[in-house]
Scaffold this motif. Structure first.
Motif, short mmCIF file in Angstrom:
data_model
loop_
_atom_site.label_atom_id
_atom_site.label_comp_id
_atom_site.label_asym_id
_atom_site.label_seq_id
_atom_site.Cartn_x
_atom_site.Cartn_y
_atom_site.Cartn_z
N SER A 25 0.85 -1.19 0.00
CA SER A 25 0.00 0.00 0.00
C SER A 25 0.89 1.24 0.00
O SER A 25 2.07 1.17 0.34
N ARG A 26 0.34 2.33 -0.35
CA ARG A 26 1.10 3.58 -0.35
C ARG A 26 1.62 3.89 1.05
O ARG A 26 2.70 4.45 1.21
N ALA A 27 0.87 3.49 2.06
CA ALA A 27 1.27 3.76 3.45
C ALA A 27 2.58 3.06 3.80
O ALA A 27 3.32 3.52 4.65
N GLY A 28 2.89 1.95 3.13
CA GLY A 28 4.12 1.22 3.40
C GLY A 28 5.28 1.64 2.51
O GLY A 28 6.33 1.01 2.54
N SER A 29 5.09 2.69 1.75
CA SER A 29 6.11 3.14 0.80
C SER A 29 7.47 3.31 1.46
O SER A 29 7.61 3.98 2.48
N GLY A 30 8.46 2.69 0.86
CA GLY A 30 9.84 2.84 1.29
C GLY A 30 10.29 1.90 2.39
O GLY A 30 11.49 1.71 2.58
N SER A 32 10.17 -1.42 2.75
CA SER A 32 10.89 -2.60 2.28
C SER A 32 12.31 -2.23 1.85
O SER A 32 13.28 -2.91 2.21
N ALA A 33 12.44 -1.15 1.11
CA ALA A 33 13.76 -0.73 0.65
C ALA A 33 14.66 -0.35 1.82
O ALA A 33 15.86 -0.62 1.81
N MET A 34 14.08 0.23 2.87
CA MET A 34 14.87 0.59 4.05
C MET A 34 15.38 -0.66 4.76
O MET A 34 16.54 -0.70 5.20
N VAL A 35 14.54 -1.67 4.87
CA VAL A 35 14.93 -2.91 5.54
C VAL A 35 16.03 -3.61 4.74
O VAL A 35 17.02 -4.08 5.31
N VAL A 36 15.87 -3.66 3.44
CA VAL A 36 16.89 -4.28 2.59
C VAL A 36 18.20 -3.50 2.68
O VAL A 36 19.27 -4.10 2.81
N ALA A 37 18.12 -2.18 2.65
CA ALA A 37 19.33 -1.36 2.76
C ALA A 37 20.04 -1.61 4.09
O ALA A 37 21.27 -1.73 4.13
N ALA A 38 19.28 -1.72 5.16
CA ALA A 38 19.88 -1.97 6.47
C ALA A 38 20.56 -3.34 6.50
O ALA A 38 21.66 -3.48 7.05
N ALA A 39 19.94 -4.35 5.90
CA ALA A 39 20.54 -5.69 5.87
C ALA A 39 21.82 -5.68 5.04
O ALA A 39 22.84 -6.24 5.45
N LEU A 40 21.78 -5.04 3.89
CA LEU A 40 22.97 -4.97 3.04
C LEU A 40 24.10 -4.23 3.76
O LEU A 40 25.26 -4.65 3.70
N HIS A 41 23.76 -3.17 4.45
CA HIS A 41 24.76 -2.40 5.19
C HIS A 41 25.38 -3.26 6.28
O HIS A 41 26.60 -3.27 6.47
N ALA A 42 24.56 -4.00 6.98
CA ALA A 42 25.06 -4.87 8.06
C ALA A 42 25.98 -5.96 7.52
O ALA A 42 26.88 -6.41 8.23
N ARG A 69 8.79 8.83 8.06
CA ARG A 69 9.63 7.86 7.36
C ARG A 69 10.64 8.54 6.46
O ARG A 69 11.70 7.98 6.17
N ILE A 70 10.35 9.76 6.02
CA ILE A 70 11.30 10.49 5.18
C ILE A 70 12.60 10.71 5.97
O ILE A 70 13.69 10.45 5.48
N ARG A 71 12.47 11.15 7.20
CA ARG A 71 13.66 11.37 8.04
C ARG A 71 14.38 10.05 8.31
O ARG A 71 15.61 9.99 8.27
N GLU A 72 13.62 8.99 8.57
CA GLU A 72 14.24 7.68 8.82
C GLU A 72 15.06 7.24 7.62
O GLU A 72 16.19 6.75 7.77
N ALA A 73 14.50 7.40 6.42
CA ALA A 73 15.21 6.99 5.20
C ALA A 73 16.46 7.85 4.99
O ALA A 73 17.53 7.34 4.65
#
Length: 97
Positions: A25-30, A32-42, A69-73
Motif C-alpha cells: 500500500s502507499r502507506a508502506g512506501s519505502g 521494504s527498501a529501508m529494511v533491505v538497505a539496512a541488511a545490506l549495510h550490516a 519515514r522520510i527522516r528515517e530513510a
C-alpha cells in the motif's frame, strides 16, 4: 524482514525480500527498501545498501512532506554514506560473559 534484521539474520532478511509479495500500500512506501538497505549495510555491502537507501528516500519523499519515514530513510542513507558501522543487532551481545 524487519524482525530478521533485528535478530541479526541479515542473509535471511535479504532472501525474504526476494520473495514475491502482494503490492504494498502507499502507506508502506519505502519500508521494504529501508529494511533491505539496512541488511545490506550490516553485511558490509555498502554500494548496494546505498543504492537501496537512495531508492527508499525517493519513495518516501512521495508521501506527505512531513511523514516521519522520510527522516528515517534520510538518516539511514546518511549512516551508510558516512561509512559508519552498522548498528549491532539487539541480541548480538547477549549471553557472552
Amino acid at each position: 524482514m524487519r524482525s530478521l534484521n533485528g535478530q541479526g539474520r541479515y542473509e535471511e532478511a535479504l532472501a525474504e525480500s526476494r520473495q514475491p509479495t502482494p503490492p504494498a500500500s502507499r502507506a508502506g512506501s519505502g519500508q521494504s527498501a529501508m529494511v533491505v538497505a539496512a541488511a545490506l549495510h550490516a553485511l558490509g555491502r555498502r554500494d548496494e545498501a546505498e543504492m537501496m537507501a537512495r531508492q527508499a528516500v525517493v519513495t518516501c519523499e512521495q508521501l506527505h512532506p512531513t511523514h516521519p519515514r522520510i527522516r528515517e530513510a534520510r538518516d539511514l542513507l546518511a549512516q551508510i554514506t558516512a561509512g559508519d558501522p552498522p548498528p549491532e543487532a539487539p541480541d548480538a551481545g547477549a549471553g557472552s560473559s
